[in-house]
Design an enzyme around this catalytic site. Structure first.
Site, PDB file in Angstrom:
ATOM      1  CE  LYS A  33     -37.941  79.123  33.239  1.00  9.38           C
ATOM      2  NZ  LYS A  33     -36.881  78.758  34.202  1.00  9.38           N
ATOM      3  CD  GLU A  78     -38.060  84.104  24.962  1.00  8.23           C
ATOM      4  OE1 GLU A  78     -39.100  84.487  24.401  1.00  8.23           O
ATOM      5  OE2 GLU A  78     -37.897  84.101  26.199  1.00  8.23           O
ATOM      6  CB  SER A 114     -36.484  78.052  41.460  1.00  9.95           C
ATOM      7  OG  SER A 114     -35.125  77.751  41.214  1.00  9.95           O
TER       8      SER A 114
END
Ligand SMILES: *Cc1c(COP(=O)(O)O)cnc(C)c1O
Length: 395
Positions: A90, A112, A379
């Site tokens: 991310k 969010e 990930s």
């Protein structure tokens, strides 16, 4: 109100922008700015620089020798996005969008978050770039995700509880969009995956495609070949598309999207948007989404909160429709088993999301030749999951 004004921003029939008029205008401005910056060598150089000095790129391409030996082949490589700063892929996206927001003269980031992972990443880059940060989070999620709430607050973000509706992620999106609209001069809405209206799916993919570019050159060096397959878990699809985008044109490379089968396909409690979804509009874009019998957006489910989304990125929907993508479904139980297996064979604790991709190779290793090379995108790291796994599955 739901009228599409774009020609660009579509992936086949999927994508686009389907928003109320005032918001259309705001995202159209964003699309214009991004189009300019995308082709600006100075911006690209800045992005590369921050990938290196802040995110710790390039991430390792790690040969999982023990797992390979145990399964008897194929050769398994792990792309170690878990070693990035903040412990997941991310960070690549928040660096990109944070820089973009700075260039647009914005002073505040809003986002969010469901379980809090994207909120923490956004709060991180806001702190680094000296920007204000508001994170919208369902009241129920705030109660259940204390550690991430503390992280965001320590990083200087404001965590705004959303109590309307069910007080979950979907409601948090609605409130965040409202706030974006009311202060779009100063604010950038930082979306966390390859979803949402144009330009988000394209932009987020561009910020994540570094993963696949590094895989290509690192594997060239290690094995002097292309991967046989690139495997990744799919929530919204950003780590998957980031790893796969580089190889779409190499038709010999199998692209495997691993979706969460949750408690099993028959239970109805899963997140198999690509496998079982139908074309629909959600959160301002067209994509494959899980629907109820009456055509409403259905609730998804996965034990891995990062994979718990009824839709999926529009570009992945297109790649599925054209047959370029291979699909696999991994249940909660299979993912938990893979979580423990990777920990005990390689000494690496994966995120429960990433454990879905690991589970794929545990389940299907026999489909490959021993000389094949399978790259799995790891990930994120599993620190956030250890308590849950230990208390609920190992005891
Ligand atoms: C958020 C997250 C995901 C799911 O998001 P994608 O956009 O599908 O990549 C997967 N793995 C980890 C570790 C995450 O934090």
């Amino acid at each position: 109100m739901k009228k599409n004004i774009y020609k660009t921003g579509f992936f086949g029939e999927f994508g686009g922008s389907f928003l109320p008029k005032e918001l259309e205008k705001v995202v159209a401005d964003l699309a214009k700015t991004y189009e300019k910056l995308k082709n600006d060598p100075a911006f690209q150089a800045e992005l590369k620089h921050f990938y290196q000095v802040y995110a710790n790129r390039p991430s390792l391409l790690y040969f999982a020798k023990n797992l390979t030996t145990k399964l008897g082949g194929p050769k398994i490589y792990l792309k170690r996005e878990d070693l990035n700063h903040t412990g997941a892929h991310k960070i690549n996206n928040v660096i990109g969008q944070g820089l973009l927001a700075k260039h647009m003269g914005k002073t505040k980031l809003i986002a969010e978050t469901g379980a809090g992972q994207h909120g923490v990443a956004t709060a991180t880059i806001a702190a680094y770039l000296g920007m204000q940060c508001d994170i919208y989070m369902g009241a129920r999620d705030i109660k259940n995700q204390k550690a991430n709430v503390y992280r965001m607050k320590i990083l200087g973000a404001k965590v705004i509880p959303v109590t309307q509706g069910q007080g979950t992620l979907k409601d948090a999106v609605d409130v965040a969009l409202q706030s974006f609209l009311s202060d779009h001069q100063n604010t950038h809405y930082l979306l966390g995956s390859v979803v949402g209206p144009h330009p988000y799916p394209t932009m987020v993919r561009d910020f994540q495609k570094i993963i696949g570019q590094e895989i290509r050159s690192q594997l060239q060096e290690a094995e002097n070949c292309l991967p046989t397959a690139v495997v990744a878990c799919v929530g919204g699809g950003s780590n998957a598309l980031g790893a796969m985008y580089e190889f779409i044109k190499d038709v010999s490379v199998q692209l495997v999207a691993v979706e969460p089968a949750g408690k099993g396909q028959k239970s109805g409690r899963h997140g198999l948007s690509l496998a079982l979804g139908q074309s629909a509009i959600l959160h301002g874009f067209k994509t494959l989404s899980l629907l109820t019998k009456t055509g409403e957006i259905a609730e998804s489910y996965s034990a891995a909160s990062g994979l718990d989304y009824p839709g999926v990125g529009p570009e992945l929907s297109m790649l599925k429709s054209t047959g370029r993508l291979s699909l696999a479904a991994i249940s909660d139980a299979e993912a938990v088993a893979a979580f423990v297996e990777l920990a005990r064979t390689e000494g690496i604790i994966p995120a429960l999301e990433s454990a879905h991709a690991i589970a794929y190779i545990l389940k299907y290793a026999k489909k490959y030749k021993t000389s094949d090379v399978v790259v799995i995108n790891l990930s994120g790291r599993g620190d956030k999951d250890v308590e849950n796994i230990y208390e609920n599955f190992l005891n």
